[in-house]
Scaffold this active site. Structure first.
Site, PDB file in Angstrom:
ATOM      1  N   THR A  85      -6.568 -17.280 -22.365  1.00  0.00           N
ATOM      2  CA  THR A  85      -7.383 -18.644 -22.456  1.00  0.00           C
ATOM      3  C   THR A  85      -6.872 -19.688 -21.964  1.00  0.00           C
ATOM      4  O   THR A  85      -6.358 -20.584 -22.594  1.00  0.00           O
ATOM      5  CB  THR A  85      -7.841 -18.730 -23.893  1.00  0.00           C
ATOM      6  OG1 THR A  85      -6.806 -18.497 -24.777  1.00  0.00           O
ATOM      7  CG2 THR A  85      -9.113 -17.806 -24.305  1.00  0.00           C
ATOM      8  N   THR A 126     -15.659 -17.707 -30.690  1.00  0.00           N
ATOM      9  CA  THR A 126     -15.844 -16.317 -31.611  1.00  0.00           C
ATOM     10  C   THR A 126     -17.308 -16.174 -31.493  1.00  0.00           C
ATOM     11  O   THR A 126     -17.828 -15.029 -31.194  1.00  0.00           O
ATOM     12  CB  THR A 126     -15.335 -16.191 -32.959  1.00  0.00           C
ATOM     13  OG1 THR A 126     -13.908 -16.574 -32.638  1.00  0.00           O
ATOM     14  CG2 THR A 126     -15.454 -14.817 -33.533  1.00  0.00           C
ATOM     15  N   ARG A 160      -0.171 -15.123 -33.879  1.00  0.00           N
ATOM     16  CA  ARG A 160       0.809 -16.405 -34.378  1.00  0.00           C
ATOM     17  C   ARG A 160       2.359 -16.060 -34.128  1.00  0.00           C
ATOM     18  O   ARG A 160       2.993 -16.628 -34.646  1.00  0.00           O
ATOM     19  CB  ARG A 160       0.401 -16.806 -35.963  1.00  0.00           C
ATOM     20  CG  ARG A 160      -0.960 -17.072 -36.112  1.00  0.00           C
ATOM     21  CD  ARG A 160      -1.081 -16.956 -37.379  1.00  0.00           C
ATOM     22  NE  ARG A 160      -1.202 -18.235 -38.154  1.00  0.00           N
ATOM     23  CZ  ARG A 160      -0.943 -18.478 -39.456  1.00  0.00           C
ATOM     24  NH1 ARG A 160      -0.843 -17.355 -40.264  1.00  0.00           N
ATOM     25  NH2 ARG A 160      -0.932 -19.662 -39.863  1.00  0.00           N
ATOM     26  N   VAL A 161       2.597 -15.050 -33.355  1.00  0.00           N
ATOM     27  CA  VAL A 161       3.945 -14.434 -33.249  1.00  0.00           C
ATOM     28  C   VAL A 161       4.632 -15.356 -32.052  1.00  0.00           C
ATOM     29  O   VAL A 161       4.304 -15.817 -31.074  1.00  0.00           O
ATOM     30  CB  VAL A 161       3.960 -13.161 -32.892  1.00  0.00           C
ATOM     31  CG1 VAL A 161       3.613 -12.395 -34.053  1.00  0.00           C
ATOM     32  CG2 VAL A 161       3.025 -12.762 -31.727  1.00  0.00           C
ATOM     33  N   LYS A 212      -5.443 -22.047 -35.773  1.00  0.00           N
ATOM     34  CA  LYS A 212      -4.316 -21.630 -34.449  1.00  0.00           C
ATOM     35  C   LYS A 212      -4.112 -22.749 -33.768  1.00  0.00           C
ATOM     36  O   LYS A 212      -2.811 -23.223 -33.428  1.00  0.00           O
ATOM     37  CB  LYS A 212      -5.059 -20.522 -33.774  1.00  0.00           C
ATOM     38  CG  LYS A 212      -4.125 -20.149 -32.370  1.00  0.00           C
ATOM     39  CD  LYS A 212      -2.678 -19.837 -32.958  1.00  0.00           C
ATOM     40  CE  LYS A 212      -1.886 -19.968 -31.637  1.00  0.00           C
ATOM     41  NZ  LYS A 212      -1.211 -18.734 -31.231  1.00  0.00           N
ATOM     42  N   ARG A 252      12.977 -35.506 -47.142  1.00  0.00           N
ATOM     43  CA  ARG A 252      11.692 -35.450 -46.474  1.00  0.00           C
ATOM     44  C   ARG A 252      11.493 -35.487 -44.989  1.00  0.00           C
ATOM     45  O   ARG A 252      10.482 -35.635 -44.571  1.00  0.00           O
ATOM     46  CB  ARG A 252      10.636 -36.235 -47.404  1.00  0.00           C
ATOM     47  CG  ARG A 252      10.372 -35.682 -48.545  1.00  0.00           C
ATOM     48  CD  ARG A 252       9.618 -36.438 -49.467  1.00  0.00           C
ATOM     49  NE  ARG A 252      10.386 -37.650 -50.001  1.00  0.00           N
ATOM     50  CZ  ARG A 252      11.284 -37.995 -50.770  1.00  0.00           C
ATOM     51  NH1 ARG A 252      11.705 -36.780 -51.413  1.00  0.00           N
ATOM     52  NH2 ARG A 252      11.664 -39.133 -50.981  1.00  0.00           N
ATOM     53  N   GLY A 263       7.241 -26.020 -22.503  1.00  0.00           N
ATOM     54  CA  GLY A 263       6.683 -25.132 -21.867  1.00  0.00           C
ATOM     55  C   GLY A 263       6.176 -23.920 -22.559  1.00  0.00           C
ATOM     56  O   GLY A 263       5.786 -24.115 -23.668  1.00  0.00           O
ATOM     57  N   CYS A 266       1.544 -21.543 -24.842  1.00  0.00           N
ATOM     58  CA  CYS A 266       0.801 -21.907 -25.875  1.00  0.00           C
ATOM     59  C   CYS A 266       0.918 -23.274 -26.286  1.00  0.00           C
ATOM     60  O   CYS A 266      -0.098 -24.106 -26.624  1.00  0.00           O
ATOM     61  CB  CYS A 266       1.442 -20.917 -27.083  1.00  0.00           C
ATOM     62  SG  CYS A 266       1.566 -19.400 -26.528  1.00  0.00           S
ATOM     63  N   LYS A 331      12.331 -21.484 -22.845  1.00  0.00           N
ATOM     64  CA  LYS A 331      13.259 -21.672 -23.808  1.00  0.00           C
ATOM     65  C   LYS A 331      14.371 -20.943 -24.018  1.00  0.00           C
ATOM     66  O   LYS A 331      14.535 -20.114 -23.235  1.00  0.00           O
ATOM     67  CB  LYS A 331      11.950 -21.725 -25.020  1.00  0.00           C
ATOM     68  CG  LYS A 331      11.807 -20.204 -25.583  1.00  0.00           C
ATOM     69  CD  LYS A 331      10.722 -20.529 -26.886  1.00  0.00           C
ATOM     70  CE  LYS A 331      10.723 -19.175 -27.572  1.00  0.00           C
ATOM     71  NZ  LYS A 331       9.910 -19.381 -28.638  1.00  0.00           N
TER      72      LYS A 331
HETATM   73  N1  SAJ Z   1      10.836 -27.112 -27.894  1.00  0.00           N
HETATM   74  C1  SAJ Z   1      11.333 -28.086 -28.220  1.00  0.00           C
HETATM   75  N2  SAJ Z   1      12.154 -28.501 -29.096  1.00  0.00           N
HETATM   76  C2  SAJ Z   1      11.866 -27.814 -30.197  1.00  0.00           C
HETATM   77  C3  SAJ Z   1      11.010 -26.686 -30.200  1.00  0.00           C
HETATM   78  C4  SAJ Z   1      10.480 -26.134 -28.993  1.00  0.00           C
HETATM   79  O1  SAJ Z   1      11.604 -28.717 -26.828  1.00  0.00           O
HETATM   80  O2  SAJ Z   1      12.377 -28.332 -31.068  1.00  0.00           O
HETATM   81  C5  SAJ Z   1      10.267 -26.584 -26.711  1.00  0.00           C
HETATM   82  C6  SAJ Z   1      10.799 -25.087 -26.110  1.00  0.00           C
HETATM   83  O3  SAJ Z   1      11.765 -25.266 -25.442  1.00  0.00           O
HETATM   84  C7  SAJ Z   1       9.505 -24.342 -25.559  1.00  0.00           C
HETATM   85  C8  SAJ Z   1       8.182 -25.073 -26.066  1.00  0.00           C
HETATM   86  O4  SAJ Z   1       8.772 -26.304 -26.873  1.00  0.00           O
HETATM   87  O5  SAJ Z   1       9.556 -25.081 -24.249  1.00  0.00           O
HETATM   88  C9  SAJ Z   1       7.483 -23.935 -27.074  1.00  0.00           C
HETATM   89  O6  SAJ Z   1       8.547 -23.218 -27.736  1.00  0.00           O
HETATM   90  P1  SAJ Z   1       8.047 -22.940 -29.170  1.00  0.00           P
HETATM   91  O7  SAJ Z   1       9.531 -22.019 -29.442  1.00  0.00           O
HETATM   92  O8  SAJ Z   1       7.924 -23.990 -30.071  1.00  0.00           O
HETATM   93  O9  SAJ Z   1       6.883 -21.898 -29.317  1.00  0.00           O
HETATM   94  P2  SAJ Z   1       6.348 -20.755 -28.321  1.00  0.00           P
HETATM   95  O10 SAJ Z   1       5.681 -21.145 -27.182  1.00  0.00           O
HETATM   96  O11 SAJ Z   1       7.461 -19.674 -27.856  1.00  0.00           O
HETATM   97  O12 SAJ Z   1       5.451 -19.998 -29.421  1.00  0.00           O
HETATM   98  C10 SAJ Z   1       4.472 -20.855 -30.231  1.00  0.00           C
HETATM   99  C11 SAJ Z   1       4.705 -20.786 -31.496  1.00  0.00           C
HETATM  100  N3  SAJ Z   1       3.557 -21.497 -32.314  1.00  0.00           N
HETATM  101  C12 SAJ Z   1       4.591 -22.139 -33.304  1.00  0.00           C
HETATM  102  O13 SAJ Z   1       5.621 -22.257 -33.742  1.00  0.00           O
HETATM  103  C13 SAJ Z   1       3.490 -23.248 -34.310  1.00  0.00           C
HETATM  104  C14 SAJ Z   1       4.168 -18.971 -31.947  1.00  0.00           C
HETATM  105  O14 SAJ Z   1       4.418 -19.002 -33.492  1.00  0.00           O
HETATM  106  C15 SAJ Z   1       2.737 -18.980 -31.430  1.00  0.00           C
HETATM  107  O15 SAJ Z   1       2.322 -17.542 -31.936  1.00  0.00           O
HETATM  108  C16 SAJ Z   1       2.959 -19.077 -30.128  1.00  0.00           C
HETATM  109  O16 SAJ Z   1       3.271 -20.536 -29.567  1.00  0.00           O
HETATM  110  C17 SAJ Z   1       1.533 -18.961 -29.408  1.00  0.00           C
HETATM  111  O17 SAJ Z   1       1.180 -17.726 -28.901  1.00  0.00           O
HETATM  112  O18 SAJ Z   1       0.506 -19.479 -29.553  1.00  0.00           O
END
Ligand code: SAJ
Length: 420
Positions: A85, A126, A160-161, A212, A252, A263, A266, A331
């Site tokens: 999407t 949905t 959510r993986v 989500k 906290r 990047g 998601c 990442k």
């Molecule tokens: N990033 C940072 N700093 C951080 C954490 C991440 O700059 O402290 C950057 C990463 O380098 C990357 C981007 O954010 O460029 C996204 O990375 P990520 O590890 O946060 O997430 P994704 O895109 O690999 O996966 C996310 C996850 N969502 C959450 O943690 C809330 C995953 O659980 C979801 O299933 C996935 O999106 C999705 O498919 O939506």
């Protein structure tokens, strides 16, 4: 619902692992994808995407006869839709893949079937999918009109993986399940309980959709806070990594990590779905997106200044200052270049400093075409140390183990705090 066969529509980063996990529980799974290359690879027991252990699982599922791929939907008892999407240039969600998936399964639906939308979707998607199905099959009843007595059950169950940990998280993460009716939720929950070892928590479809979007927006806003801090600290001459370590000692406070931008498919996408549906009510979420999207330009600006500095100190012409970009993936510790700020920064630097950029990406063997076209050679870490400006873009574990001497005439910009 008597469960004989499950159909998974969309065999990408979510659909294929989900299909393989169901098949590993000895359920017959038909995987459907428009990508013939993917269909053929899967039927040979191979995978077309990189995810730890997925190759073994798919190979076993295909060899044992529980998983088969095809490009045309076939009858099944449950249909899981896991298609992309994306958003368009105005940041509006594009539901066309959900629409084509609905059109492809509509002809084979029969009374008693369950349809679950797994794709991350704007609120109401949905219901929209249910409307498309109802339009295509006026001979069947759907829950939006017939309630609990409907022929077809419909629910949203967002994936959510975390890429890189998909197989573990599929089994061990809680699932949020939002049916169009309570019965739809129950039937969908009983399907996921086949492999989910955590809780299947029931809600309605709109709340599940918003849940989500909220999770990824929460992450985006928190990363934006860290990115903004890094820019403030740079101006004030404070080490942001030490600052965050200290602040996080508060019981906290839990600040995430700054980086060169956000990047992947998601976190950088989903918040826009909320902004698009409630623009006036979402200034914080929008600003966080803008802060994170603005970080690559800030990094490029810093590099330009470092090039000037090195050229002055070392008495080199600006055009002969070499820049090494360390890491290209979106990442750490993956090979995925999709929507990678590291790759975007490297390509922009190659445009600004032609012939002066080299890159290191330990998770990739062959340089992608886009790098070759930009004339950016992929080299080893040790060789990259010869460059004048070192730009750390991805916190791959292997980088943190490297020891090197920067010397007086080189400059380092560590956007991830690996060498901090
Ligand atoms: N990033 C940072 N700093 C951080 C954490 C991440 O700059 O402290 C950057 C990463 O380098 C990357 C981007 O954010 O460029 C996204 O990375 P990520 O590890 O946060 O997430 P994704 O895109 O690999 O996966 C996310 C996850 N969502 C959450 O943690 C809330 C995953 O659980 C979801 O299933 C996935 O999106 C999705 O498919 O939506």
């Amino acid at each position: 619902m008597t469960l004989g066969t499950i159909a998974v529509i969309g065999l990408g980063y979510i659909g294929l692992p989900t299909a393989a996990v169901f098949a590993s529980r000895k359920i017959k799974v038909i995987g459907v994808d428009v990508n013939l290359h993917a269909v053929e690879a899967i039927n040979r027991g191979e995978v077309h995407i990189v995810e730890p252990d997925l190759d073994m699982l798919v190979h076993a599922a295909v060899t044992e006869g529980y998983l088969r791929a095809t490009s045309v939907a076939e009858p099944a008892d449950a249909f899981l839709i896991a298609v992309p999407t994306p958003f368009n240039e105005r940041h509006e969600p594009d539901l066309s893949f959900i629409k084509s998936a609905s059109n492809s399964i509509a002809p084979v639906l029969k009374p008693g079937d369950l349809v679950v939308l797994e794709s991350t979707s704007p609120v109401g998607a949905t219901e929209q999918m249910a409307a498309w199905l109802a339009e295509a099959r006026p001979d069947l009843t759907f829950p939006q009109d017939a309630g609990e007595a409907s022929d077809i059950r419909i629910a949203h169950c967002p994936e959510r993986v975390l890429p890189g940990h998909v197989l573990r998280e599929l089994v061990h993460n809680d699932r949020v399940i939002g049916g169009i009716t309570a019965r739809c939720s129950e039937v969908a929950a009983s399907l996921y309980k086949i492999f989910v070892e955590a809780e299947c928590v029931i809600t309605d479809a709109r709340t599940a959709e918003m849940c989500k979007l909220t999770e990824n927006s929460f992450r985006d806003v928190n990363i934006a806070f860290a990115n903004e801090l890094s820019i403030i600290c740079d101006k004030l001459g404070v080490n942001v990594w030490e600052l965050i370590r200290l602040a996080n000692r508060h019981p906290r406070v839990d600040i995430l990590k700054p980086g060169p931008g956000v990047g992947g498919h998601c976190v950088a996408v989903d918040p826009w779905f909320i902004v698009n549906q409630a623009p006036k009510q979402s200034p914080l979420i929008r600003t966080a997106r803008e802060v994170n999207d603005g970080k690559p330009a800030w990094v490029i600006d810093k590099v330009k200044r470092l090039v000037d500095e090195v050229s002055e100190i070392a008495g080199k012409k600006r055009g002969s200052v070499q820049i090494a970009c360390l890491g290209l993936a979106f990442k750490a510790d993956i090979d995925d270049l999709r929507e990678s700020p590291a790759l975007a920064i490297t390509l922009e630097l190659a445009r600004l400093f032609p012939g002066q950029i080299v890159a290191v990406e330990p998770n990739i063997d062959l340089p992608p075409n886009i790098l070759r076209e930009a004339e950016v050679p992929l080299i080893e870490f040790a060789d990259a140390m010869k460059a004048d400006v070192l730009l750390l873009l991805v916190d791959h574990k292997i980088f943190s183990k490297q020891v090197f001497d920067l010397g007086q005439e080189k400059r380092l910009l560590d956007t991830r705090g690996v060498f901090a």
